[in-house]
Design a protein around this motif. Structure first.
Motif, PDB file in Angstrom:
ATOM      1  N   SER A  58      47.081  63.562  14.978  1.00 32.31           N
ATOM      2  CA  SER A  58      47.590  62.890  16.173  1.00 32.31           C
ATOM      3  C   SER A  58      46.471  62.837  17.203  1.00 32.31           C
ATOM      4  CB  SER A  58      48.799  63.634  16.745  1.00 32.31           C
ATOM      5  OG  SER A  58      48.392  64.814  17.425  1.00 32.31           O
ATOM      6  N   VAL A  59      46.576  61.945  18.172  1.00 35.07           N
ATOM      7  CA  VAL A  59      45.541  61.865  19.207  1.00 35.07           C
ATOM      8  C   VAL A  59      45.491  63.160  20.019  1.00 35.07           C
ATOM      9  CG1 VAL A  59      45.530  59.348  19.357  1.00 35.07           C
ATOM     10  CG2 VAL A  59      47.052  60.655  20.845  1.00 35.07           C
ATOM     11  N   GLY A  60      46.562  63.953  19.980  1.00 29.21           N
ATOM     12  CA  GLY A  60      46.580  65.241  20.662  1.00 29.21           C
ATOM     13  C   GLY A  60      45.919  66.359  19.881  1.00 29.21           C
ATOM     14  N   PRO A  77      55.878  60.075  19.623  1.00 29.18           N
ATOM     15  CA  PRO A  77      56.280  59.457  18.361  1.00 29.18           C
ATOM     16  C   PRO A  77      55.062  59.108  17.509  1.00 29.18           C
ATOM     17  CG  PRO A  77      56.475  57.882  20.158  1.00 29.18           C
ATOM     18  CD  PRO A  77      56.114  59.203  20.783  1.00 29.18           C
ATOM     19  N   LEU A  78      55.129  59.448  16.210  1.00 25.29           N
ATOM     20  CA  LEU A  78      54.002  59.247  15.310  1.00 25.29           C
ATOM     21  C   LEU A  78      54.307  58.284  14.167  1.00 25.29           C
ATOM     22  CD1 LEU A  78      52.859  62.979  15.009  1.00 25.29           C
ATOM     23  CD2 LEU A  78      51.974  61.222  16.572  1.00 25.29           C
ATOM     24  N   TYR A  91      58.341  62.848  15.413  1.00 21.04           N
ATOM     25  CA  TYR A  91      57.591  63.193  16.625  1.00 21.04           C
ATOM     26  C   TYR A  91      56.608  64.335  16.376  1.00 21.04           C
ATOM     27  CZ  TYR A  91      61.277  60.475  18.855  1.00 21.04           C
ATOM     28  OH  TYR A  91      62.143  59.475  19.200  1.00 21.04           O
ATOM     29  N   ASP A  92      55.471  64.273  17.077  1.00 21.63           N
ATOM     30  CA  ASP A  92      54.449  65.316  17.029  1.00 21.63           C
ATOM     31  C   ASP A  92      55.092  66.665  17.358  1.00 21.63           C
ATOM     32  OD1 ASP A  92      52.271  67.100  17.893  1.00 21.63           O
ATOM     33  OD2 ASP A  92      51.007  65.315  17.981  1.00 21.63           O
ATOM     34  N   GLY A 111      58.808  67.545  15.714  1.00 25.52           N
ATOM     35  CA  GLY A 111      58.990  67.738  17.152  1.00 25.52           C
ATOM     36  C   GLY A 111      60.179  66.958  17.682  1.00 25.52           C
ATOM     37  N   ASN A 112      60.484  67.224  18.920  1.00 21.60           N
ATOM     38  CA  ASN A 112      61.548  66.514  19.635  1.00 21.60           C
ATOM     39  C   ASN A 112      60.911  65.578  20.649  1.00 21.60           C
ATOM     40  OD1 ASN A 112      64.139  68.012  18.750  1.00 21.60           O
ATOM     41  ND2 ASN A 112      62.686  69.653  19.212  1.00 21.60           N
ATOM     42  N   ALA A 113      61.541  64.440  20.849  1.00 25.05           N
ATOM     43  CA  ALA A 113      61.028  63.462  21.813  1.00 25.05           C
ATOM     44  C   ALA A 113      60.919  64.121  23.186  1.00 25.05           C
ATOM     45  CB  ALA A 113      61.943  62.252  21.887  1.00 25.05           C
TER      46      ALA A 113
END
Length: 146
Positions: A114-116, A69-70, A62-63, A141-143
């Motif tokens: 990432s798109v973010g 989710p990546l 995760y991001d 990261g965490n979901a």
């Protein structure tokens, strides 16, 4: 492009998975376009133990900033193959079928984000196709609930 927090709208989540360093994550994810955690950093974290406990099941990455989710790995190969390739190159290495394209972009220069806006790593293709060498601190990261 510049956003509220470097290249992202938000800083890294607190309590990153696998004991990843949040300050290092912030520097690499949000205030960087070219640099990476040092080769083998992922082996100094608790990730390897986690992966072995998963016993070959797919793991979602995760991001670090947004929790989206990546990557999902291993897909189309064994956990051993994923770990051997990652160890050989120094960073977790993902293949096209392991990328969640809804949330990941590969820029023309190979930078993977990432798109973010989170800097993830780079696409370094080999004879088997695209290979995304990704900083563990970028995908620790965490979901997050939708």
């Amino acid at each position: 492009s510049q956003k509220a927090h470097g290249t992202s709208d938000v800083p890294p989540q607190k309590n990153l998975r696998w004991d990843c360093d949040r300050k290092k994550a912030d520097q690499i994810c949000n205030f960087n376009r070219h640099y990476a955690e040092h080769s083998g950093y992922w082996l100094t974290t608790s990730f390897l133990n986690y992966a072995k406990q998963m016993n070959g099941q797919e793991m979602t990455f995760y991001d670090t900033n947004t929790g989206k989710p990546l990557f999902v790995a291993p897909k189309g190969r064994s956990l051993d193959d994923f770990l051997i390739e990652s160890r050989a190159h120094g960073w977790p290495s993902f293949r096209d079928e392991e990328v969640i394209w809804e949330h990941v972009r590969c820029l023309p220069d190979g930078e993977t984000v990432s798109v973010g806006g989170t800097h993830l790593g780079h696409n370094l293709p080999d004879s088997n196709g695209s290979r995304y060498c990704i900083n563990l601190v970028s995908v620790a990261g965490n979901a997050v609930e939708k």
